[in-house]
Design a protein around this motif. Structure first.
Motif, mmCIF file in Angstrom:
data_model
loop_
_atom_site.group_PDB
_atom_site.id
_atom_site.type_symbol
_atom_site.label_atom_id
_atom_site.label_comp_id
_atom_site.label_asym_id
_atom_site.label_seq_id
_atom_site.Cartn_x
_atom_site.Cartn_y
_atom_site.Cartn_z
ATOM 1 N N GLU A 120 0.838 -1.207 0.000
ATOM 2 C CA GLU A 120 0.000 0.000 0.000
ATOM 3 C C GLU A 120 0.870 1.254 0.000
ATOM 4 O OE1 GLU A 120 -3.603 2.072 2.628
ATOM 5 O OE2 GLU A 120 -2.785 0.129 3.202
ATOM 6 N N ALA A 121 1.970 1.234 0.764
ATOM 7 C CA ALA A 121 2.881 2.384 0.802
ATOM 8 C C ALA A 121 3.515 2.626 -0.566
ATOM 9 C CB ALA A 121 3.958 2.155 1.858
ATOM 10 N N CYS A 122 3.841 1.534 -1.281
ATOM 11 C CA CYS A 122 4.381 1.679 -2.637
ATOM 12 C C CYS A 122 3.357 2.313 -3.572
ATOM 13 C CB CYS A 122 4.805 0.310 -3.183
ATOM 14 S SG CYS A 122 6.281 -0.397 -2.435
ATOM 15 N N GLU A 123 2.132 1.843 -3.473
ATOM 16 C CA GLU A 123 1.084 2.334 -4.366
ATOM 17 C C GLU A 123 0.674 3.764 -4.050
ATOM 18 O OE1 GLU A 123 -1.757 -0.833 -3.942
ATOM 19 O OE2 GLU A 123 -0.849 -2.006 -5.580
ATOM 20 N N GLN A 124 0.988 4.214 -2.831
ATOM 21 C CA GLN A 124 0.717 5.603 -2.445
ATOM 22 C C GLN A 124 1.952 6.483 -2.620
ATOM 23 O OE1 GLN A 124 -0.855 5.496 1.543
ATOM 24 N NE2 GLN A 124 -2.801 4.567 0.914
ATOM 25 N N ASP A 125 2.987 5.930 -3.253
ATOM 26 C CA ASP A 125 4.218 6.657 -3.557
ATOM 27 C C ASP A 125 4.922 7.181 -2.304
ATOM 28 O OD1 ASP A 125 6.166 7.563 -5.309
ATOM 29 O OD2 ASP A 125 5.227 9.530 -5.570
ATOM 30 N N LYS A 126 4.858 6.416 -1.224
ATOM 31 C CA LYS A 126 5.528 6.829 0.013
ATOM 32 C C LYS A 126 6.961 6.304 0.096
ATOM 33 C CE LYS A 126 1.310 7.092 2.853
ATOM 34 N NZ LYS A 126 0.612 6.522 4.039
ATOM 35 N N VAL A 127 7.197 5.137 -0.481
ATOM 36 C CA VAL A 127 8.523 4.519 -0.389
ATOM 37 C C VAL A 127 9.566 5.342 -1.119
ATOM 38 C CG1 VAL A 127 9.874 2.488 -1.006
ATOM 39 C CG2 VAL A 127 7.582 2.205 -0.061
ATOM 40 N N GLY A 132 17.518 7.017 0.060
ATOM 41 C CA GLY A 132 18.145 5.791 -0.416
ATOM 42 C C GLY A 132 17.241 4.898 -1.234
ATOM 43 N N PHE A 133 16.026 5.331 -1.526
ATOM 44 C CA PHE A 133 15.104 4.502 -2.293
ATOM 45 C C PHE A 133 14.890 5.080 -3.704
ATOM 46 C CE2 PHE A 133 14.504 2.853 1.893
ATOM 47 C CZ PHE A 133 14.125 1.542 1.718
ATOM 48 N N GLY A 134 13.865 5.875 -3.906
ATOM 49 C CA GLY A 134 13.594 6.408 -5.240
ATOM 50 C C GLY A 134 12.511 5.636 -5.957
ATOM 51 N N ALA A 135 12.056 6.212 -7.070
ATOM 52 C CA ALA A 135 10.914 5.650 -7.806
ATOM 53 C C ALA A 135 11.208 4.265 -8.373
ATOM 54 C CB ALA A 135 10.501 6.609 -8.927
ATOM 55 N N LYS A 136 12.433 4.052 -8.874
ATOM 56 C CA LYS A 136 12.766 2.760 -9.483
ATOM 57 C C LYS A 136 12.777 1.651 -8.436
ATOM 58 C CE LYS A 136 16.141 0.484 -12.467
ATOM 59 N NZ LYS A 136 17.431 0.631 -13.211
ATOM 60 N N THR A 137 13.398 1.923 -7.288
ATOM 61 C CA THR A 137 13.429 0.921 -6.212
ATOM 62 C C THR A 137 12.027 0.632 -5.719
ATOM 63 O OG1 THR A 137 15.626 1.657 -5.531
ATOM 64 C CG2 THR A 137 14.363 0.387 -3.920
ATOM 65 N N GLN A 138 11.215 1.673 -5.602
ATOM 66 C CA GLN A 138 9.831 1.502 -5.161
ATOM 67 C C GLN A 138 9.067 0.584 -6.105
ATOM 68 O OE1 GLN A 138 6.913 4.702 -3.527
ATOM 69 N NE2 GLN A 138 6.583 4.725 -5.733
ATOM 70 N N GLU A 139 9.240 0.787 -7.416
ATOM 71 C CA GLU A 139 8.532 -0.043 -8.380
ATOM 72 C C GLU A 139 9.035 -1.482 -8.342
ATOM 73 O OE1 GLU A 139 5.937 -1.384 -11.324
ATOM 74 O OE2 GLU A 139 5.875 0.315 -9.936
ATOM 75 N N ASN A 140 10.341 -1.659 -8.154
ATOM 76 C CA ASN A 140 10.883 -3.009 -8.037
ATOM 77 C C ASN A 140 10.312 -3.735 -6.829
ATOM 78 O OD1 ASN A 140 12.443 -2.684 -10.323
ATOM 79 N ND2 ASN A 140 14.301 -2.123 -9.195
#
Length: 567
Positions: A120-127, A132-140
């Protein structure tokens, strides 16, 4: 407890200590213990504390914990760490691509304590907002979590096989006079097992249901069960379980019905007839009798997938399938030169002592720095040792190979002068896995067309239940292998089993040989050869089309003649 399971407990402890930001020296002590224990061949379960302390890299503290594991199944420090960690956070440690430190950030900074909350946190763009994370890591992470959810409650065949066999023995003990058999995914040797299915012959189904429900390893779902089927869960493996209760007279009919794919049962093979119709005509004494009544040869359970096996059975042209005992050597193996657990000599002597005639050593190439890939000097040093060992171990033969990384443009990661020094080359992709089908296929075909590529390693890069493979056009890849005389491996590691059995038949039709390769990083990895054989058998693989059924002399001649043709 088996060595590998003890090692898993220590690996988990090291991860949990890092997750909780504990003393780095303590973390390192567990990591060192894991490395030391991976080198041990003898069963740890049979060793005393004094014997354990004599193992290099295992001190008094670790030895005491091994004794505790063998006595209780766990040890106090691990139990304490697990008690202090939400189960969902422990599950996050299995996500590919993120380590304990990042999991700690997701847990502490986002407050995510379950994989559902993390998704849910990924889908809400919180990660992506965390340092140290970023959009690419979140999508992975999101894709890994979705893949994990889809595969929850499933096991690799290698994991399910032993659990199913033990359950079969439990039920046979409860019904000593009855016919009992495994069926379903396990009997068909499916690479992933979703359910355990068994068939029990009984004329008293109600009484049989009562006996089954008393077994400690089974937990019944009464609502899902019926008068002729017990449904519930196998508590040891966690797999959903169905046990079909049938009269003795219809046991064979039920067993075949539950041990074949829907396509195999419903495929029309003659005059509007299908196997299901033959089964329903009358009760048969054996499965062999059912196929005989259909006018065809007996089809083994692993081949009952609805491809061309019924036509072959009608024409009495079913192939004589490959057997484990047909294999003469083991190719695609690793040593301490790269990321293997054992020395080249130990890998060779262990392979020899298992009855094989040769070993193909193919450590990682220089691009795979994460796996201790061999630079040119390392290659020459290893090849010199191989020459010495071949004199010492003759007639056993070690072939000089490498698992050369296929780079982004499809090239191999050594110069031609270095490629010439190898007897054989396994070409594999290990990096830049996020490709579309066109890019992945082109990359593979470019490598296949390289005249030094002898064998294509794990073609899709998949890790079953862990990550999807990159999409490839299997037909184009196999056609390219046929055109360039390149062998395709069936990587026998239970997590890979790649190339998929569904493409074995097409490879055979195109005249492409397959090699059962264990990808062994440890001497115990040679045992995985059997899983590669099972994959081959599902696809109709024969001894004649399996490369490593050749003798050492035949393999040596093949490698030499192939190299001589390179212009």
């Amino acid at each position: 407890m088996e060595n590998k399971n003890i090692i898993k407990l220590f690996k988990l402890t090291a991860e949990l200590l890092e997750l909780h930001d504990e003393n780095p020296f303590k973390i390192r002590s567990y990591a060192n213990a894991v490395g030391a224990l991976e080198l041990v061949e003898a069963p740890l379960a049979g060793m005393s504390q004094v014997q354990l302390e004599e193992i290099g890299g295992v001190g008094k503290g670790i030895a005491a914990k091994i004794v505790e594991v063998n006595t209780t199944g766990s040890f106090e420090e691990l139990d304490q760490m697990l008690a202090a960690t939400p189960p969902g956070v422990v599950e996050m440690l299995r996500i590919k691509g993120i380590g304990p430190k990042k999991v700690r950030n997701l847990w502490k900074e986002l407050g995510a304590e379950t994989v559902e909350e993390l998704l849910e946190a990924c889908e809400q763009d919180k990660v992506s907002k965390l340092k140290g994370f970023g959009a690419k890591t979140q999508e992975n992470i999101r894709q890994a979590l979705l893949f994990t959810q889809q595969n929850r409650g499933k096991l690799l065949y290698a994991e399910a096989e032993s659990a199913a066999q033990k359950l079969l023995e439990n039920i046979q003990e409860a019904f000593p006079e009855a016919q009992v058999s495994l069926a379903g995914d396990v009997r068909r040797r499916m690479e992933i097992v979703e359910h355990l299915q068994l068939v029990v012959a009984t004329d008293a189904p109600a009484e049989a249901t009562g006996k089954l429900s008393k077994l400690q390893v089974l937990e019944q779902d009464e609502k899902a069960s019926g008068p002729l089927v017990w449904r519930g869960q196998h508590t040891v493996s966690g797999l959903s379980t169905e046990i079909f209760l049938v009269p003795e007279a219809s046991f064979a009919n039920e067993l075949l019905t539950r041990s074949a794919s829907a396509a195999h049962l419903t495929q029309i093979f003659a005059a509007g007839k299908c196997m299901m119709a033959v089964i329903r005509q009358e009760n048969h004494a054996t499965e062999e009798d059912i196929y005989a009544a259909a006018g065809m040869a007996y089809v083994l359970p692993e081949m009952r997938e609805g491809s061309n096996e019924l036509q072959l059975a009608m024409e009495n042209k079913l192939p004589k399938l490959l057997e484990l005992t047909d294999l003469k050597g083991s190719l695609h193996n690793h040593s301490t030169y790269s990321d293997g657990a054992h020395t080249l000599e130990l890998m060779a002597t262990f392979c020899r002592d298992m009855g094989y005639g040769y070993l193909g050593i193919s450590d990682h190439s220089k691009t795979a720095s994460y796996a201790g890939g061999l630079r040119e000097g390392d290659v020459l040093r290893q090849q010199k040792e191989i020459d010495e060992l071949n004199k010492k171990l003759a007639p056993f033969k070690i072939f000089k190979g490498i698992e050369s990384d296929i780079l982004g443009d499809g090239s191999l990661d050594y110069s031609e002068d270095m490629l010439k020094t190898f007897d054989f080359i396994v070409a594999s992709i290990h990096s830049s896995l996020n490709m579309d089908e066109k890019k992945a296929t082109t990359r593979l075909i470019t490598a296949i067309e390289n005249p030094y590529t002898t064998m294509l390693g794990h073609p899709t890069g998949r890790l079953l239940l862990r990550r999807e493979g990159y999409p490839i056009n299997h037909q184009m890849v196999i056609d390219a292998c046929a055109a360039n005389n390149v062998i395709i491996e069936i990587n026998a590691n239970p997590w890979r089993l790649d190339i998929d059995w569904r493409w074995v038949q097409y490879a055979i039709e195109k005249g492409v040989m397959l090699s059962i390769n264990p990808d062994a990083h440890h001497t115990s990895g040679y045992d995985d050869m059997k899983y590669g054989v099972l994959v081959g058998r599902k696809g109709g693989l024969t001894k004649e089309m399996t490369f490593n059924t050749k003798s050492a002399e035949e393999v040596e001649q093949y490698f030499r003649e192939r190299k001589e043709k390179i212009k």
